[in-house]
Design a protein around this motif. Structure first.
Motif, PDB file in Angstrom:
ATOM      1  N   LEU A   4       0.832  -1.206   0.000  1.00 15.30           N
ATOM      2  CA  LEU A   4       0.000   0.000   0.000  1.00 15.30           C
ATOM      3  C   LEU A   4       0.862   1.249   0.000  1.00 15.30           C
ATOM      4  CD1 LEU A   4      -2.742  -1.005   2.606  1.00 15.30           C
ATOM      5  CD2 LEU A   4      -3.044  -0.783   0.138  1.00 15.30           C
ATOM      6  N   ASP A   5       1.939   1.227   0.793  1.00 10.35           N
ATOM      7  CA  ASP A   5       2.851   2.373   0.839  1.00 10.35           C
ATOM      8  C   ASP A   5       3.471   2.648  -0.533  1.00 10.35           C
ATOM      9  OD1 ASP A   5       2.436   2.991   3.493  1.00 10.35           O
ATOM     10  OD2 ASP A   5       4.182   1.872   4.203  1.00 10.35           O
ATOM     11  N   GLN A   6       3.866   1.599  -1.239  1.00 16.17           N
ATOM     12  CA  GLN A   6       4.458   1.772  -2.566  1.00 16.17           C
ATOM     13  C   GLN A   6       3.454   2.391  -3.532  1.00 16.17           C
ATOM     14  OE1 GLN A   6       5.838  -2.150  -3.551  1.00 16.17           O
ATOM     15  NE2 GLN A   6       7.665  -1.979  -2.256  1.00 16.17           N
ATOM     16  N   THR A   7       2.218   1.932  -3.482  1.00 21.13           N
ATOM     17  CA  THR A   7       1.172   2.492  -4.351  1.00 21.13           C
ATOM     18  C   THR A   7       0.949   3.958  -4.026  1.00 21.13           C
ATOM     19  OG1 THR A   7       0.103   0.334  -4.552  1.00 21.13           O
ATOM     20  CG2 THR A   7      -1.237   2.272  -5.056  1.00 21.13           C
ATOM     21  N   CYS A   8       0.836   4.272  -2.742  1.00 18.11           N
ATOM     22  CA  CYS A   8       0.628   5.661  -2.334  1.00 18.11           C
ATOM     23  C   CYS A   8       1.814   6.536  -2.731  1.00 18.11           C
ATOM     24  CB  CYS A   8       0.394   5.746  -0.829  1.00 18.11           C
ATOM     25  SG  CYS A   8      -1.182   5.070  -0.285  1.00 18.11           S
ATOM     26  N   GLU A   9       3.012   6.009  -2.570  1.00 12.26           N
ATOM     27  CA  GLU A   9       4.208   6.766  -2.926  1.00 12.26           C
ATOM     28  C   GLU A   9       4.206   7.107  -4.420  1.00 12.26           C
ATOM     29  OE1 GLU A   9       8.992   6.021  -3.069  1.00 12.26           O
ATOM     30  OE2 GLU A   9       7.877   5.149  -1.397  1.00 12.26           O
ATOM     31  N   ALA A  23       2.489  12.857   5.675  1.00 16.49           N
ATOM     32  CA  ALA A  23       2.277  12.200   6.975  1.00 16.49           C
ATOM     33  C   ALA A  23       1.591  10.864   6.689  1.00 16.49           C
ATOM     34  CB  ALA A  23       1.408  13.061   7.871  1.00 16.49           C
ATOM     35  N   ILE A  24       2.114   9.788   7.258  1.00 16.42           N
ATOM     36  CA  ILE A  24       1.574   8.451   7.007  1.00 16.42           C
ATOM     37  C   ILE A  24       1.019   7.885   8.308  1.00 16.42           C
ATOM     38  CG2 ILE A  24       2.063   6.120   6.186  1.00 16.42           C
ATOM     39  CD1 ILE A  24       4.479   7.336   4.657  1.00 16.42           C
ATOM     40  N   THR A  25      -0.215   7.396   8.236  1.00 16.10           N
ATOM     41  CA  THR A  25      -0.830   6.711   9.374  1.00 16.10           C
ATOM     42  C   THR A  25      -1.421   5.403   8.880  1.00 16.10           C
ATOM     43  OG1 THR A  25      -2.835   8.023   9.040  1.00 16.10           O
ATOM     44  CG2 THR A  25      -1.344   8.753  10.773  1.00 16.10           C
ATOM     45  N   TYR A  26      -1.539   4.448   9.792  1.00 19.23           N
ATOM     46  CA  TYR A  26      -2.062   3.126   9.450  1.00 19.23           C
ATOM     47  C   TYR A  26      -3.245   2.811  10.351  1.00 19.23           C
ATOM     48  CZ  TYR A  26       2.482   2.783   7.218  1.00 19.23           C
ATOM     49  OH  TYR A  26       3.590   3.022   6.441  1.00 19.23           O
ATOM     50  N   PHE A  27      -4.233   2.130   9.770  1.00 17.30           N
ATOM     51  CA  PHE A  27      -5.431   1.769  10.514  1.00 17.30           C
ATOM     52  C   PHE A  27      -5.812   0.331  10.196  1.00 17.30           C
ATOM     53  CE2 PHE A  27      -5.602   6.310   9.807  1.00 17.30           C
ATOM     54  CZ  PHE A  27      -5.901   6.806  11.070  1.00 17.30           C
ATOM     55  N   ALA A  28      -6.463  -0.295  11.160  1.00 21.42           N
ATOM     56  CA  ALA A  28      -7.041  -1.620  10.949  1.00 21.42           C
ATOM     57  C   ALA A  28      -8.516  -1.545  11.313  1.00 21.42           C
ATOM     58  CB  ALA A  28      -6.344  -2.655  11.829  1.00 21.42           C
ATOM     59  N   ASP A  29      -9.344  -2.197  10.538  1.00 20.53           N
ATOM     60  CA  ASP A  29     -10.751  -2.367  10.867  1.00 20.53           C
ATOM     61  C   ASP A  29     -10.845  -3.698  11.606  1.00 20.53           C
ATOM     62  OD1 ASP A  29     -11.347  -0.023   9.528  1.00 20.53           O
ATOM     63  OD2 ASP A  29     -11.826  -1.042   7.654  1.00 20.53           O
ATOM     64  N   VAL A  30     -11.281  -3.647  12.860  1.00 21.17           N
ATOM     65  CA  VAL A  30     -11.258  -4.808  13.739  1.00 21.17           C
ATOM     66  C   VAL A  30     -12.665  -5.057  14.275  1.00 21.17           C
ATOM     67  CG1 VAL A  30     -10.196  -5.812  15.813  1.00 21.17           C
ATOM     68  CG2 VAL A  30      -8.888  -4.210  14.399  1.00 21.17           C
ATOM     69  N   CYS A  31     -13.003  -6.333  14.451  1.00 23.88           N
ATOM     70  CA  CYS A  31     -14.277  -6.683  15.076  1.00 23.88           C
ATOM     71  C   CYS A  31     -14.089  -7.942  15.909  1.00 23.88           C
ATOM     72  CB  CYS A  31     -15.369  -6.899  14.031  1.00 23.88           C
ATOM     73  SG  CYS A  31     -15.123  -8.305  12.943  1.00 23.88           S
ATOM     74  N   TYR A  32     -15.053  -8.184  16.784  1.00 22.75           N
ATOM     75  CA  TYR A  32     -15.060  -9.458  17.506  1.00 22.75           C
ATOM     76  C   TYR A  32     -15.424 -10.545  16.506  1.00 22.75           C
ATOM     77  CZ  TYR A  32     -14.830  -7.044  21.982  1.00 22.75           C
ATOM     78  OH  TYR A  32     -14.419  -6.288  23.050  1.00 22.75           O
ATOM     79  N   VAL A  33     -14.853 -11.716  16.639  1.00 22.52           N
ATOM     80  CA  VAL A  33     -15.159 -12.842  15.759  1.00 22.52           C
ATOM     81  C   VAL A  33     -16.671 -13.087  15.808  1.00 22.52           C
ATOM     82  CG1 VAL A  33     -14.836 -15.317  15.386  1.00 22.52           C
ATOM     83  CG2 VAL A  33     -12.880 -13.878  15.996  1.00 22.52           C
ATOM     84  N   GLY A  34     -17.282 -13.160  14.638  1.00 20.79           N
ATOM     85  CA  GLY A  34     -18.720 -13.392  14.540  1.00 20.79           C
ATOM     86  C   GLY A  34     -19.535 -12.129  14.357  1.00 20.79           C
ATOM     87  N   GLN A  35     -18.936 -10.959  14.588  1.00 25.46           N
ATOM     88  CA  GLN A  35     -19.664  -9.710  14.382  1.00 25.46           C
ATOM     89  C   GLN A  35     -19.584  -9.291  12.924  1.00 25.46           C
ATOM     90  OE1 GLN A  35     -17.876  -6.912  17.144  1.00 25.46           O
ATOM     91  NE2 GLN A  35     -19.675  -7.070  18.473  1.00 25.46           N
ATOM     92  N   SER A  36     -20.590  -8.547  12.488  1.00 18.76           N
ATOM     93  CA  SER A  36     -20.595  -8.077  11.104  1.00 18.76           C
ATOM     94  C   SER A  36     -20.234  -6.597  11.004  1.00 18.76           C
ATOM     95  CB  SER A  36     -21.967  -8.317  10.473  1.00 18.76           C
ATOM     96  OG  SER A  36     -22.966  -7.625  11.204  1.00 18.76           O
ATOM     97  N   ALA A  74     -12.126 -13.122  21.266  1.00 18.57           N
ATOM     98  CA  ALA A  74     -11.301 -13.156  20.053  1.00 18.57           C
ATOM     99  C   ALA A  74     -11.736 -12.062  19.079  1.00 18.57           C
ATOM    100  CB  ALA A  74     -11.423 -14.526  19.391  1.00 18.57           C
ATOM    101  N   THR A  75     -10.748 -11.455  18.439  1.00 15.22           N
ATOM    102  CA  THR A  75     -11.010 -10.409  17.445  1.00 15.22           C
ATOM    103  C   THR A  75     -10.403 -10.821  16.117  1.00 15.22           C
ATOM    104  OG1 THR A  75      -9.007  -9.234  18.121  1.00 15.22           O
ATOM    105  CG2 THR A  75     -11.077  -8.531  19.131  1.00 15.22           C
ATOM    106  N   THR A  76     -10.849 -10.140  15.068  1.00 12.30           N
ATOM    107  CA  THR A  76     -10.289 -10.387  13.739  1.00 12.30           C
ATOM    108  C   THR A  76     -10.077  -9.057  13.028  1.00 12.30           C
ATOM    109  OG1 THR A  76     -10.546 -11.643  11.685  1.00 12.30           O
ATOM    110  CG2 THR A  76     -12.539 -10.685  12.601  1.00 12.30           C
ATOM    111  N   ILE A  77      -9.070  -9.023  12.188  1.00 14.14           N
ATOM    112  CA  ILE A  77      -8.798  -7.841  11.371  1.00 14.14           C
ATOM    113  C   ILE A  77      -9.526  -8.024  10.051  1.00 14.14           C
ATOM    114  CG2 ILE A  77      -7.027  -6.512  10.171  1.00 14.14           C
ATOM    115  CD1 ILE A  77      -5.072  -7.411  12.379  1.00 14.14           C
ATOM    116  N   VAL A  78     -10.376  -7.055   9.707  1.00 15.56           N
ATOM    117  CA  VAL A  78     -11.169  -7.114   8.479  1.00 15.56           C
ATOM    118  C   VAL A  78     -10.430  -6.438   7.324  1.00 15.56           C
ATOM    119  CG1 VAL A  78     -13.385  -6.474   7.436  1.00 15.56           C
ATOM    120  CG2 VAL A  78     -13.287  -7.102   9.856  1.00 15.56           C
ATOM    121  N   ASN A  79      -9.853  -5.281   7.578  1.00 12.35           N
ATOM    122  CA  ASN A  79      -9.127  -4.501   6.569  1.00 12.35           C
ATOM    123  C   ASN A  79      -7.945  -3.818   7.233  1.00 12.35           C
ATOM    124  OD1 ASN A  79     -11.200  -4.645   4.403  1.00 12.35           O
ATOM    125  ND2 ASN A  79     -12.397  -3.380   5.794  1.00 12.35           N
ATOM    126  N   VAL A  80      -6.952  -3.474   6.428  1.00  7.13           N
ATOM    127  CA  VAL A  80      -5.891  -2.574   6.865  1.00  7.13           C
ATOM    128  C   VAL A  80      -5.754  -1.482   5.818  1.00  7.13           C
ATOM    129  CG1 VAL A  80      -4.601  -4.244   8.245  1.00  7.13           C
ATOM    130  CG2 VAL A  80      -4.050  -3.970   5.832  1.00  7.13           C
TER     131      VAL A  80
END
Length: 174
Positions: A4-9, A23-36, A74-80
Motif C-alpha cells: 500500500l505504501d508503494q502504491t501511495c508513494e 504524513a503516514i498513518t495506518y489503521f485496521a478495521d477490527v471486530c469481535y469474531v462473529g460480528q458483522s 477473540a477479534t479479527t482484522i477485516v481490513n488494513v
C-alpha cells in the motif's frame, strides 16, 4: 502495508508532492469474531513485538467507548489501510484549469424547490471556463461525480483554479 505504501508513494510522486510533507498513518478495521460490524483502530508500531496485543487492546477500548462495553474475546482484522496525507500546498504541481470543449449550457428543465416549480438552466460543469459567471439561479451544474444546485438569489463564478464559487446575492432572502 508495504505494498500500500508503494502504491501511495507512486501516486504522490505523480502529483509531485514533496515527500518530506507527507504524513503516514495506518489503521485496521477490527471486530469481535462473529460480528458483522467493525471499528477503525490506529495501528501502533512503537513496539512491533506487542503489535497484536496493542491492536486488540486498542479495539477493546474503542469498543467500550462506542458501545459502553468491551469483552476479552477473540477479534479479527477485516481490513488494513495506509493513509498518506499532504497538507494543502504540499504539491509542487501548479496545473491550470482548462475547461472541456463544447457548449456549457445543456438546456433548461423544470425543477421543484421548496417555494414551487422553477425553470432552471442546466450547465455542463466541466465546460465552464474560468471567469464564467452565472448571475442568478436557479441553475443546475452537472458533472460526472456530482450535481450542484444553485437556487434563485445566488450567483456562481468559476475561479482561476476551476472551482465553482457560489455566493448569495445581497438582499435576496432565499
Amino acid at each position: 502495508l508495504a505494498s500500500l505504501d508503494q502504491t501511495c508513494e507512486r501516486l504522490m510522486q505523480t502529483e509531485q508532492v514533496d515527500p518530506a510533507s507527507i504524513a503516514i498513518t495506518y489503521f485496521a478495521d477490527v471486530c469481535y469474531v462473529g460480528q458483522s460490524y467493525y471499528l477503525e483502530v490506529p495501528i501502533d508500531f512503537s513496539d512491533p513485538a506487542q503489535l497484536g496485543a496493542r491492536l486488540h487492546q486498542a479495539f477493546r477500548e474503542e469498543h467500550d467507548k462506542v458501545y459502553g462495553h468491551g469483552a476479552d474475546a477473540a477479534t479479527t482484522i477485516v481490513n488494513v489501510r495506509a493513509v498518506h496525507r499532504c497538507p494543502s500546498g504540499g504539491s509542487a504541481r501548479n496545473i491550470a484549469y482548462a475547461p472541456v470543449p463544447g457548449e456549457a449550457i445543456k438546456g433548461r428543465r423544470k425543477i421543484r424547490l421548496k417555494d414551487g416549480v422553477h425553470e432552471a438552466t442546466i450547465y455542463n460543469r466541466h465546460a465552464l471556463a474560468p471567469g464564467a459567471t452565472i448571475a442568478n439561479g436557479p441553475a443546475v451544474f452537472e458533472q460526472a461525480d456530482t450535481t450542484t444546485l444553485m437556487p434563485p438569489g445566488w450567483r456562481a463564478v468559476v475561479d482561476a483554479s476551476g472551482a465553482l464559487v457560489l455566493t448569495r446575492i445581497e438582499g435576496e432572502t432565499q
